[in-house]
Design a protein around this motif. Structure first.
Motif, PDB file in Angstrom:
ATOM      1  N   GLU A  11     -20.536  26.612  41.544  1.00  0.00           N
ATOM      2  CA  GLU A  11     -20.502  27.965  40.994  1.00  0.00           C
ATOM      3  C   GLU A  11     -21.777  28.779  41.229  1.00  0.00           C
ATOM      4  O   GLU A  11     -22.017  29.769  40.566  1.00  0.00           O
ATOM      5  CB  GLU A  11     -20.190  27.926  39.497  1.00  0.00           C
ATOM      6  CG  GLU A  11     -21.136  27.084  38.675  1.00  0.00           C
ATOM      7  CD  GLU A  11     -20.747  27.068  37.194  1.00  0.00           C
ATOM      8  OE1 GLU A  11     -21.636  26.790  36.376  1.00  0.00           O
ATOM      9  OE2 GLU A  11     -19.569  27.324  36.867  1.00  0.00           O
TER      10      GLU A  11
ATOM     11  N   ARG B  81     -15.205  40.468  42.025  1.00  0.00           N
ATOM     12  CA  ARG B  81     -14.429  39.723  41.039  1.00  0.00           C
ATOM     13  C   ARG B  81     -14.907  38.270  40.987  1.00  0.00           C
ATOM     14  O   ARG B  81     -15.033  37.615  42.014  1.00  0.00           O
ATOM     15  CB  ARG B  81     -12.935  39.766  41.410  1.00  0.00           C
ATOM     16  CG  ARG B  81     -12.016  39.090  40.395  1.00  0.00           C
ATOM     17  CD  ARG B  81     -10.558  39.337  40.754  1.00  0.00           C
ATOM     18  NE  ARG B  81      -9.657  38.697  39.808  1.00  0.00           N
ATOM     19  CZ  ARG B  81      -9.153  37.475  39.946  1.00  0.00           C
ATOM     20  NH1 ARG B  81      -9.481  36.765  41.016  1.00  0.00           N
ATOM     21  NH2 ARG B  81      -8.330  36.953  39.045  1.00  0.00           N
ATOM     22  N   GLY B  82     -15.206  37.786  39.803  1.00  0.00           N
ATOM     23  CA  GLY B  82     -15.617  36.394  39.631  1.00  0.00           C
ATOM     24  C   GLY B  82     -17.116  36.205  39.514  1.00  0.00           C
ATOM     25  O   GLY B  82     -17.568  35.131  39.105  1.00  0.00           O
TER      26      GLY B  82
ATOM     27  N   THR C 226     -20.469  36.327  37.729  1.00  0.00           N
ATOM     28  CA  THR C 226     -20.818  36.378  36.313  1.00  0.00           C
ATOM     29  C   THR C 226     -22.299  36.650  36.058  1.00  0.00           C
ATOM     30  O   THR C 226     -22.666  37.095  34.982  1.00  0.00           O
ATOM     31  CB  THR C 226     -20.440  35.058  35.611  1.00  0.00           C
ATOM     32  OG1 THR C 226     -21.117  33.972  36.255  1.00  0.00           O
ATOM     33  CG2 THR C 226     -18.931  34.820  35.686  1.00  0.00           C
TER      34      THR C 226
ATOM     35  N   PHE D 215     -20.943  32.430  40.040  1.00  0.00           N
ATOM     36  CA  PHE D 215     -19.566  32.923  40.108  1.00  0.00           C
ATOM     37  C   PHE D 215     -18.607  31.907  39.491  1.00  0.00           C
ATOM     38  O   PHE D 215     -18.924  30.722  39.349  1.00  0.00           O
ATOM     39  CB  PHE D 215     -19.160  33.223  41.556  1.00  0.00           C
ATOM     40  CG  PHE D 215     -19.197  32.031  42.480  1.00  0.00           C
ATOM     41  CD1 PHE D 215     -18.062  31.253  42.708  1.00  0.00           C
ATOM     42  CD2 PHE D 215     -20.383  31.663  43.125  1.00  0.00           C
ATOM     43  CE1 PHE D 215     -18.101  30.153  43.562  1.00  0.00           C
ATOM     44  CE2 PHE D 215     -20.431  30.570  43.965  1.00  0.00           C
ATOM     45  CZ  PHE D 215     -19.296  29.801  44.192  1.00  0.00           C
ATOM     46  N   ASN D 216     -17.447  32.388  39.122  1.00  0.00           N
ATOM     47  CA  ASN D 216     -16.394  31.548  38.546  1.00  0.00           C
ATOM     48  C   ASN D 216     -15.463  31.099  39.667  1.00  0.00           C
ATOM     49  O   ASN D 216     -14.718  31.925  40.207  1.00  0.00           O
ATOM     50  CB  ASN D 216     -15.622  32.346  37.489  1.00  0.00           C
ATOM     51  CG  ASN D 216     -14.583  31.504  36.775  1.00  0.00           C
ATOM     52  OD1 ASN D 216     -14.158  30.458  37.278  1.00  0.00           O
ATOM     53  ND2 ASN D 216     -14.153  31.955  35.608  1.00  0.00           N
TER      54      ASN D 216
ATOM     55  N   LEU E  61     -11.888  32.146  39.848  1.00  0.00           N
ATOM     56  CA  LEU E  61     -11.544  33.528  40.156  1.00  0.00           C
ATOM     57  C   LEU E  61     -11.845  33.912  41.593  1.00  0.00           C
ATOM     58  O   LEU E  61     -11.229  34.834  42.128  1.00  0.00           O
ATOM     59  CB  LEU E  61     -12.300  34.473  39.208  1.00  0.00           C
ATOM     60  CG  LEU E  61     -11.953  34.353  37.721  1.00  0.00           C
ATOM     61  CD1 LEU E  61     -12.821  35.304  36.898  1.00  0.00           C
ATOM     62  CD2 LEU E  61     -10.472  34.659  37.496  1.00  0.00           C
ATOM     63  N   ILE E  62     -12.806  33.244  42.211  1.00  0.00           N
ATOM     64  CA  ILE E  62     -13.142  33.533  43.610  1.00  0.00           C
ATOM     65  C   ILE E  62     -13.589  32.249  44.295  1.00  0.00           C
ATOM     66  O   ILE E  62     -14.361  31.465  43.734  1.00  0.00           O
ATOM     67  CB  ILE E  62     -14.239  34.631  43.715  1.00  0.00           C
ATOM     68  CG1 ILE E  62     -14.434  35.038  45.180  1.00  0.00           C
ATOM     69  CG2 ILE E  62     -15.541  34.196  43.062  1.00  0.00           C
ATOM     70  CD1 ILE E  62     -15.265  36.310  45.347  1.00  0.00           C
TER      71      ILE E  62
END
Length: 291
Positions: free
Chosen positions: A11, A42-43, A45, A58-59, A62-63
């Motif tokens: 992540e 998108r994704g 954080t 990032f998540n 989501l991506i």
């Protein structure tokens, strides 16, 4: 040179703009980090900028890693074509050099230092080729510094002096870190200056203290009511040497919530700066003092 991309776990994406610190690398990393934030991918954080790099959290639900990599690489292409211009602010910070508190501390930890027989300022002046502490302080305060990163501990700025590479002040850290450093110590390690936002352990050479709080979790300090951390990446800092009377007066003003550091909005152009570093710095200082 192209940025180097590596993944940390599942992540984090780490983007290294250069293996060496330079204003060019800092500009690229800051502009890319800002563009990633503004792109609202998108994704994503969290974005954590550093001196010549930044990290994107990032998540992965989501991506996908390959997709975040592709998005950031596209941003790099745009950043390389953009103008190296930064809307920022220049701030004057008072410093009491060779103060009694850092002196008392450095004497307690002398066995951890490269040269136990002198002070940190003596050592820094000697290895940088200055005739003495007075000349060194004049050089340290004589040219402004870029805040390239804020962190490590809350509110601590890392600063890179805006001079030719051959004039960069370089001083190694202590051989072994101290277990104590006075709050608001102005320190230096490698090519980076810093201000210790809180009291605690540290290994940077100690040159003086500022009376100006830069971190206040209570937000009681007059100029920190909106946000507890004073500095942000891209700030330009100009140190102003003060004596004990000047220091005590500023501390009293801080306590009475009357202290306000001189701050001016500026537009910094890396290309113009590179053409005439001394002249550009003089113009910045003129803006600070209303000339």
């Amino acid at each position: 040179m192209p940025a180097r991309y590596t993944f940390g776990g599942d992540e984090h994406l780490f983007v290294e703009c250069s293996s060496e610190m330079s204003l060019e690398a800092f500009f690229k990393s800051l502009s890319m980090a800002t563009a990633v934030r503004e792109s609202r991918i998108r994704g994503v954080t969290e974005i954590c900028p550093a001196n010549a790099s930044f990290q994107v959290k990032f998540n992965p639900d989501l991506i996908k890693p390959d997709d975040i990599l592709r998005e950031v690489q596209a941003i790099e292409g745009v950043a390389e074509k953009s103008e190296p211009v930064l809307k920022t602010r220049i701030i004057e910070i008072p410093v009491f050099y060779n103060d009694p508190w850092t002196y008392e501390t450095l004497m307690r930890f002398r066995e951890r230092h490269q040269e136990p027989g002198g002070t940190d300022l003596d050592y820094a002046a000697r290895i940088n080729g200055y005739g003495g502490v007075e000349d060194f302080v004049a050089a340290h305060a004589g040219s402004p510094w870029f805040v390239s990163m804020v962190g490590f501990v809350a509110g601590l700025p890392f600063m890179y002096q805006m001079v030719e590479r051959q004039r960069q002040i370089e001083v190694p850290k202590y051989l072994r870190p101290r277990t104590d450093t006075p709050k608001l110590t102005v320190g230096h390690g490698g090519c980076f200056g810093c201000i210790y936002s809180v009291r605690g352990a540290g290994g940077y050479q100690m040159f003086g203290v500022t009376p100006m709080p830069i971190f206040d979790p209570t937000q009681q300090t007059s100029y920190l009511r909106d946000f507890m951390v004073f500095f942000r990446p891209g700030d330009i800092v100009k140190f102003k040497p003060v004596d004990r009377d000047g220091y005590d007066t500023a501390v009293e003003e801080v306590d009475k919530k009357l202290f306000s550091p001189p701050i001016r909005e500026v537009r910094f152009d890396l290309r113009e700066f590179s053409k005439d570093i001394h002249g550009y710095n003089a113009a910045l200082e003129g803006v600070l003092h209303g000339h």
